[in-house]
Design an enzyme around this catalytic site. Structure first.
Site, PDB file in Angstrom:
ATOM      1  CE  LYS A  52      36.931  12.975  77.859  1.00 11.90           C
ATOM      2  NZ  LYS A  52      36.827  12.884  79.318  1.00 11.90           N
ATOM      3  CD  GLN A  96      39.088  14.468  81.793  1.00 15.63           C
ATOM      4  OE1 GLN A  96      38.095  14.569  81.079  1.00 15.63           O
ATOM      5  NE2 GLN A  96      39.778  13.350  81.861  1.00 15.63           N
ATOM      6  CG  ASP A 119      31.885  11.854  82.184  1.00 21.31           C
ATOM      7  OD1 ASP A 119      32.265  11.188  81.203  1.00 21.31           O
ATOM      8  OD2 ASP A 119      32.539  12.790  82.679  1.00 21.31           O
TER       9      ASP A 119
HETATM   10  N1  GUN Z   1      39.001  10.734  83.683  1.00 23.09           N
HETATM   11  C1  GUN Z   1      39.325   9.557  83.102  1.00 23.09           C
HETATM   12  N2  GUN Z   1      38.302   9.119  82.347  1.00 23.09           N
HETATM   13  C2  GUN Z   1      37.317  10.035  82.464  1.00 23.09           C
HETATM   14  C3  GUN Z   1      36.031  10.150  81.896  1.00 23.09           C
HETATM   15  O1  GUN Z   1      35.534   9.294  81.142  1.00 23.09           O
HETATM   16  N3  GUN Z   1      35.329  11.260  82.223  1.00 23.09           N
HETATM   17  C4  GUN Z   1      35.824  12.213  83.059  1.00 23.09           C
HETATM   18  N4  GUN Z   1      35.061  13.260  83.350  1.00 23.09           N
HETATM   19  N5  GUN Z   1      37.017  12.138  83.601  1.00 23.09           N
HETATM   20  C5  GUN Z   1      37.759  11.059  83.288  1.00 23.09           C
END
Ligand code: GUN
Length: 290
Positions: A52, A96, A119
């Site tokens: 990311k 995350q 998100d």
């Molecule tokens: N853990 C698994 N997928 C995601 C996501 O799309 N965003 C976040 N913040 N954590 C995750």
């Protein structure tokens, strides 16, 4: 059978995002900035977060990396989120998931300002999506829809079976697919569904998001169905350099023999999730600049 190449679609969309990011910078002096919070060292999370951050930089955005030890107190995380909410240079905040045991993830996520919740995980954004108001769409479900469209499938009037009812993927995806703009008919299957194959066999599109390899096999599909595999499972493989390889939730070989199109793992949904995150971060920065 066609392979739905998420890397190609992601590259196309990221080129557009990078162009808009450059224009925002030159016209308004704003550089979209994403704060990425990682607590602990879960290997899968480390690799997602690294991807990311790299994608942000490649799109011309700023990435503010905050990596904390697994024993960080919950109150400290909530305070960190509050300070990021107040920081005008930050357009998006991503914590995350999963967070280490002992931390109440809901309390931390709920502390994120809905205006920076790129998100789309906060109750406000989830609720706004449900009732069709403007909001940040959750990245993986949004990416899945982009991939289905990219496969050439026109979703209006089609029957989509989603397997898995998580808050991150299955549930929001079912809502998005059934919105008037998309206009698909949705069946949401889950661990309480008695005969999942009875539904998948009449589906035009099957999206599998259970976190269990082998959930979907070719005998469960209608000839010519489109398969979107959201799963990213690490399975031990002593012949692989890292000692494991990635496997989706669908049995690729048997599904590929029946499907008209299928996403690979890796290289299918994953690149789109990150792309839609960049999209939301750009949108947040654009709102701030206007
Ligand atoms: N853990 C698994 N997928 C995601 C996501 O799309 N965003 C976040 N913040 N954590 C995750």
């Amino acid at each position: 059978m066609k392979l739905i190449d998420g890397k190609v679609l992601a590259a196309n969309l990221r080129a557009e995002i990078a162009e808009k990011t450059a224009a925002l910078k030159s016209q308004k002096g704003v550089v979209p900035t994403l704060a990425v919070v990682l607590v602990g060292e879960d290997p899968a999370s480390v690799s997602y977060v690294t991807a990311k951050e790299r994608a942000c930089i490649e799109a011309g955005m700023n990435s503010k990396e905050i990596r904390l030890p697994a024993d960080t107190p919950e109150d400290e995380l909530v305070d960190l989120v509050s300070s990021l909410n107040a920081d005008e240079s930050v357009d998006g905040i991503l914590v995350q998931l999963p967070l280490p045991k002992g931390i109440n993830a809901k309390r931390v996520v709920d502390a994120i300002s809905p205006a920076k919740d790129v998100d789309g995980f906060t109750p406000e954004n989830a609720g706004r999506m449900l009732i069709g108001e403007e909001c940040f769409l959750p990245c993986t479900p949004h990416g899945v829809i982009k991939l289905i469209e990219f496969s050439g499938m026109e979703l209006s009037g089609k029957h989509v079976v989603v397997i898995g009812r998580s808050n991150i993927v299955g549930k929001p995806l079912a809502v998005l697919l059934s919105r008037k703009e998309t206009n698909a008919t949705v069946t949401l299957c889950h661990t309480g569904t008695k005969d999942i194959a009875a539904f998948t066999r009449i589906a035009d599109v099957v999206v599998v998001a259970t976190g269990c390899p082998g959930t979907l096999t070719g005998d469960m599909l209608k000839e010519g169905a489109v398969v979107i595999d959201v799963g990213v499972n690490r399975v031990a493989d002593p012949t692989a350099a890292k000692g494991y390889r990635l496997k989706g939730d669908a049995d690729f070989d048997s599904c590929a023999r029946v499907a008209s199109a299928i996403t690979p793992v890796p290289g299918g949904v994953g690149p789109l999730t990150i792309t839609m995150l960049l999209w939301n971060t750009l949108e947040s920065a654009t709102r701030k600049a206007t």
